[in-house]
Design an enzyme around this catalytic site. Structure first.
Site, PDB file in Angstrom:
ATOM      1  NE  ARG A  64      -2.301  -7.596  -4.329  1.00  0.00           N
ATOM      2  CZ  ARG A  64      -3.088  -7.939  -3.334  1.00  0.00           C
ATOM      3  NH1 ARG A  64      -2.609  -7.980  -2.108  1.00  0.00           N
ATOM      4  NH2 ARG A  64      -4.351  -8.267  -3.536  1.00  0.00           N
ATOM      5  CB  SER A 118      -4.659  -6.221   4.487  1.00  0.00           C
ATOM      6  OG  SER A 118      -4.206  -4.996   4.001  1.00  0.00           O
ATOM      7  CE  LYS A 170     -14.513  -6.532   3.889  1.00  0.00           C
ATOM      8  NZ  LYS A 170     -13.298  -6.031   3.225  1.00  0.00           N
ATOM      9  CG  HIS A 206      -1.991  -0.946   1.315  1.00  0.00           C
ATOM     10  ND1 HIS A 206      -2.224  -1.736   2.416  1.00  0.00           N
ATOM     11  CD2 HIS A 206      -2.938  -1.275   0.412  1.00  0.00           C
ATOM     12  CE1 HIS A 206      -3.288  -2.502   2.194  1.00  0.00           C
ATOM     13  NE2 HIS A 206      -3.734  -2.239   0.973  1.00  0.00           N
TER      14      HIS A 206
HETATM   15  O1  PNS Z   1      -8.931  -2.752   0.015  1.00  0.00           O
HETATM   16  P1  PNS Z   1     -10.211  -3.321  -0.524  1.00  0.00           P
HETATM   17  O2  PNS Z   1     -11.001  -3.947   0.588  1.00  0.00           O
HETATM   18  O3  PNS Z   1      -9.992  -4.220  -1.698  1.00  0.00           O
HETATM   19  O4  PNS Z   1     -11.070  -2.048  -1.052  1.00  0.00           O
HETATM   20  C1  PNS Z   1     -12.339  -2.216  -1.619  1.00  0.00           C
HETATM   21  C2  PNS Z   1     -13.059  -0.852  -1.713  1.00  0.00           C
HETATM   22  C3  PNS Z   1     -13.138  -0.180  -0.369  1.00  0.00           C
HETATM   23  C4  PNS Z   1     -12.307   0.045  -2.674  1.00  0.00           C
HETATM   24  C5  PNS Z   1     -14.484  -1.124  -2.299  1.00  0.00           C
HETATM   25  O5  PNS Z   1     -15.093  -2.142  -1.572  1.00  0.00           O
HETATM   26  C6  PNS Z   1     -15.372   0.121  -2.270  1.00  0.00           C
HETATM   27  O6  PNS Z   1     -15.129   1.076  -2.977  1.00  0.00           O
HETATM   28  N1  PNS Z   1     -16.423   0.084  -1.430  1.00  0.00           N
HETATM   29  C7  PNS Z   1     -17.330   1.177  -1.251  1.00  0.00           C
HETATM   30  C8  PNS Z   1     -18.722   0.830  -1.723  1.00  0.00           C
HETATM   31  C9  PNS Z   1     -18.813   0.934  -3.224  1.00  0.00           C
HETATM   32  O7  PNS Z   1     -18.683   1.992  -3.810  1.00  0.00           O
HETATM   33  N2  PNS Z   1     -19.051  -0.216  -3.872  1.00  0.00           N
HETATM   34  C10 PNS Z   1     -19.118  -0.317  -5.302  1.00  0.00           C
HETATM   35  C11 PNS Z   1     -17.732  -0.564  -5.888  1.00  0.00           C
HETATM   36  S1  PNS Z   1     -17.909  -1.349  -7.413  1.00  0.00           S
END
Ligand code: PNS
Length: 190
Positions: free
Chosen positions: A92, A130, A43, A19
């Site tokens: 990645r 993570s 979560k 990150h």
């Molecule tokens: O680090 P992560 O958990 O892979 O991040 C995922 C994240 C937070 C970027 C994604 O879940 C997100 O943007 N969630 C917010 C809700 C949302 O907008 N969902 C639609 C995305 S297609």
């Protein structure tokens, strides 16, 4: 350098060296980079949002065009509220691609003016996530080199509450020894 604001959204539970690598790369490309932690009530994270915010702020204190924030609800709505023009995400390996493609296309459907930009972290972090860091740390394995030192320390404190106590006791012992030495000198002089 790309003018405007880019958002780097994620869970950051916890922040890994991958990150951090991506944040540093993004900060070189975008005028302003907002690292946005999702406040997800569903979560059950290892670190609270406040803890993740604190760690990220400490880790990026030297990067002047990087800001740390939190958001909930739709990411595109949050991005719009900041007038951001780009979403930054890291890829990645091929295994990340499918999920990232889906998310990028869904976000494009929701907000066509917002562009997703993918960057690759250094290859030495290509296997670091993570989730795996949490798993290894929870099983008592070493995570040195995979996460920043401050995160390593926090993981240790979180998983071994006695660790913090041990630290405090060690300081007390050192304090006492320093006090004894001073007393000895004082008595010698008297
Ligand atoms: O680090 P992560 O958990 O892979 O991040 C995922 C994240 C937070 C970027 C994604 O879940 C997100 O943007 N969630 C917010 C809700 C949302 O907008 N969902 C639609 C995305 S297609």
């Amino acid at each position: 350098m790309h003018k405007g604001i880019a958002i780097y959204p994620g869970s950051f539970d916890p922040t890994t060296n991958g990150h951090l690598d991506l944040i540093e790369r993004g900060a070189k490309i975008f005028e302003e980079l907002v690292v946005a932690i999702l406040r997800n009530t569903e979560k059950s994270p290892m670190f609270s949002v406040a803890e993740r915010l604190g760690m990220l702020r400490e880790l990026t204190a030297d990067l002047k065009n990087v800001r740390i924030d939190t958001f909930d609800g739709l990411m595109v709505e949050y991005a719009k509220s900041l007038d951001a023009t780009c979403i930054l995400r890291g890829i990645r390996a091929i295994s990340d691609y499918e999920y990232e493609l889906q998310m990028a296309l869904m976000n494009r459907k929701l907000e066509p003016t917002l562009e997703t930009v993918f960057m690759m972290p250094a290859d030495k972090y290509s296997y670091v996530s993570s989730r795996l860091v949490r798993e290894v740390a929870q099983a008592g394995g070493p995570v040195k080199g995979l996460v920043p030192e401050v995160v390593e320390q926090k993981l240790r404190e979180k998983l071994d509450p006695a660790y913090k106590l041990r630290d405090v006791r060690m300081l007390e012992v050192l304090d006492r020894k320093a006090f004894d030495r001073k007393e000895k000198k004082r008595k010698k002089k008297a």
